[in-house]
Every structure is written in structure tokens, then in C-alpha cells.
Design an enzyme around this catalytic site. Structure first.
Site, short mmCIF file in Angstrom:
data_model
loop_
_atom_site.label_atom_id
_atom_site.label_comp_id
_atom_site.label_asym_id
_atom_site.label_seq_id
_atom_site.Cartn_x
_atom_site.Cartn_y
_atom_site.Cartn_z
N GLY A 96 -70.86 27.19 82.10
CA GLY A 96 -69.93 26.29 82.79
C GLY A 96 -70.69 25.21 83.52
N GLY A 97 -70.92 25.42 84.83
CA GLY A 97 -71.53 24.41 85.69
C GLY A 97 -72.77 23.73 85.11
CB SER A 142 -73.92 31.89 87.63
OG SER A 142 -72.70 31.87 88.35
CG HIS A 169 -62.35 30.56 81.09
ND1 HIS A 169 -62.19 30.51 82.45
CD2 HIS A 169 -63.67 30.38 80.84
CE1 HIS A 169 -63.38 30.31 83.00
NE2 HIS A 169 -64.29 30.22 82.04
CD GLU A 215 -67.29 33.24 80.60
OE1 GLU A 215 -68.24 32.47 80.68
OE2 GLU A 215 -66.12 32.87 80.78
CG ASN A 236 -65.36 25.92 79.96
OD1 ASN A 236 -64.69 24.89 79.77
ND2 ASN A 236 -64.88 26.97 80.59
CD1 TRP A 237 -69.10 20.42 79.09
CD2 TRP A 237 -68.17 18.52 78.34
NE1 TRP A 237 -70.00 19.82 78.24
CE2 TRP A 237 -69.45 18.66 77.77
CE3 TRP A 237 -67.40 17.40 78.00
CZ2 TRP A 237 -69.98 17.71 76.88
CZ3 TRP A 237 -67.92 16.45 77.13
CH2 TRP A 237 -69.19 16.61 76.58
CE LYS A 238 -65.77 26.61 84.18
NZ LYS A 238 -65.87 27.60 85.22
C1 PEP Z 1 -67.33 29.80 82.82
O1 PEP Z 1 -66.46 29.35 83.56
O2 PEP Z 1 -67.05 30.17 81.67
C2 PEP Z 1 -68.69 29.89 83.32
C3 PEP Z 1 -69.52 30.70 82.72
O3 PEP Z 1 -68.97 29.11 84.41
P1 PEP Z 1 -70.36 29.09 85.20
O4 PEP Z 1 -71.48 28.96 84.19
O5 PEP Z 1 -70.26 27.89 86.09
O6 PEP Z 1 -70.45 30.37 85.94
#
Ligand code: PEP
Length: 255
Positions: free
Chosen positions: A234-235, A213, A93, A165, A8-10
Site C-alpha cells: 500500500g503506502g 506495511s 480488501h 494481510e 495498491n494506490w487506494k
Molecule cells: C494494503 O492496504 O493492502 C496494504 C498492504 O497497505 P500498507 O502497505 O500501507 O500496509
């Protein structure tokens, strides 16, 4: 069941940067039958990237979508407009729920809209830190799960993916809030059981993903939890080396 690795590149990358990144990913990835790699760029990048995409290696997802087909909804993009451009759509989300006040009703409508436009919904569910602290995790997840799926027909249930999540574990840079694999395992078992009790046998066909994360060092621990069928990242999905390393781990776990 396949494993799904979703990035997920947001709200990151310009269209040009997204295109360069996609090119890099396609160079590094091999065609894998047992792993589905999916990336979710922002709306502006979806159309150009869909023309550049090798669908044998990678698929596209939208990060959100408006459940109405067309109309006076300034600034919005509908699943009808996304049809043919993406194969998947992230729905519900936690950032959409919290920052943009999407309700379970909106999310239910988005799941239905995605399905009627041949887009597979990745329904995100997760409890907040307060709900977690007060022991409300299971009841919150049950409501989000059953609420999000309540308009889905039995045959369409097979097209859905669920991502668990925990909101308190998303984007933690310090790592102090990581969800322990044992805790994730208990929740995943609960979700599978709830799906089975509510929908019967089809429950076994619904992929359950974990997100919060995830990075190259912890991906293996989450992917080896029984009944976890993939990850929502995400990140770490913003850095090609990290994302590819997570995909490699998924491949090793599958082998
Ligand atoms: C997300 O926003 O769906 C996510 C899992 O982010 P991150 O991996 O940065 O926690």
C-alpha cells in the site's frame, strides 16, 4: 511460480499524477518474465492508464468492483465494465470489508464476477487485531478463504491469487505492529495446507502474497519466507523509488 508485486494506490493521485507516475515506472522497469508487477489505481484513472500501459512491463488491477453486470447501482463500477481494462481485481480488501461493510457473500460474488469477465481476482484475507489477540487467526482465515472461493470451479482456481494481510499490520507508520516473518510463515503454511486439503493439487499453483506495511527494508524478509509468492504493497507503492526498490528485491530473491 512467478513472483507478484502489487501496488495498491487506494484513493490517491489525480488522473494526471497517476499518468506521470505510471510513465516513470515504465521508464525504470525492464520486462521481467519471472516478476509480474501490478498497480491498482482508482477507477477514474484505469481507462486512460490502460491506453498508456506497456503490458510487458506492468499490469493494471481494479481496487474493487460490483458483482452485478449492469443496473441501478448508483456510483458503482462492475467487473463487466472493467473487462479489457484491467487484468486483475483486488477483492475483499480489509478496508472494503470494514469501511464499506462488504460481506463474505459479496466477496464470493465479486470473485465469480471477476472470473467471468476474464479478470484474475486477488482475494484479500486477514484477521483483525482482536481476532489475532484471541487466537482466532486460523479459523477466521479459513472462513474467508473457503468462503471467498466456494463458487470457483476447479479450472478457475488456477487464475486466483490470495493475499494474506493481517489487518493489524496494515498501514502502520510506527512499525510497532509489523508482522514477524516467522508468524507470517506459519500462516502461509496453514493457508497452503488448507488449500491442498480442500482443492488438491491445484493448490500448489495458487500464488500466496503477503501484505502489511511492506517497505524496501522489510520486503526481502517477507519474500524469502518459503511459499510466499509476492507482496501487496500500500503506502510504499505511492513512492516510485520505494516501489521500484521492492521490485528490485523481488528480482534478487528470484535470481
Ligand atoms: C494494503 O492496504 O493492502 C496494504 C498492504 O497497505 P500498507 O502497505 O500501507 O500496509
Amino acid at each position: 511460480m512467478k513472483s507478484y508485486i502489487v501496488g495498491n494506490w487506494k484513493m490517491n493521485f489525480t488522473v494526471g499524477e497517476a499518468s506521470v507516475y505510471l510513465h516513470k515506472l515504465m521508464q525504470k522497469l525492464r520486462t521481467m518474465r519471472e516478476i509480474e508487477v501490478i498497480v491498482a489505481p482508482s477507477f477514474v484513472a484505469l481507462q486512460p492508464l490502460s491506453l498508456q500501459l506497456d503490458r510487458k512491463k506492468l499490469r493494471l488491477a481494479a481496487q474493487a468492483g460490483n458483482p452485478h453486470d449492469f443496473g441501478a447501482y448508483t456510483g458503482e463500477v462492475s467487473y463487466t465494465q472493467l473487462r479489457g481494462i484491467v487484468d486483475y481485481g483486488i477483492v475483499g480488501h480489509s478496508e472494503r470489508r470494514q469501511l464499506f461493510h462488504e460481506t463474505d457473500k459479496d466477496i464470493r460474488a465479486a470473485v465469480a464476477a471477476a472470473l467471468r469477465n476474464q479478470i484474475a481476482p486477488i482475494l484479500c484475507i486477514g484477521e483483525t487485531e482482536t481476532e489475532h489477540t484471541f487466537g482466532e487467526t486460523k479459523s477466521v482465515l479459513r472462513d474467508q478463504l473457503i468462503g471467498g472461493l466456494s463458487e470457483v470451479s476447479t479450472e478457475d482456481l488456477e487464475k486466483i491469487l490470495i493475499a494474506y494481510e493481517p489487518v493489524w499490520a496494515i498501514s502502520t507508520t510506527t512499525g510497532t505492529h509489523l508482522a514477524a516473518p516467522d508468524e507470517v510463515s506459519e500462516v502461509i503454511q496453514y493457508l497452503r495446507r488448507t488449500l491442498r486439503e480442500t482443492y488438491g493439487e491445484v493448490a500448489a499453483k495458487i500464488p500466496l502474497l503477503y501484505g502489511g506495511s511492506v517497505n524496501p527494508s522489510n520486503a526481502g524478509a517477507y519474500l524469502t519466507i518459503p511459499d510466499v509468492n509476492g507482496l501487496l504493497v500500500g503506502g510504499a507503492s505511492l513512492v516510485a523509488e520505494k516501489f521500484i526498490s521492492i521490485i528490485d528485491t523481488a528480482k534478487k530473491v528470484k535470481d
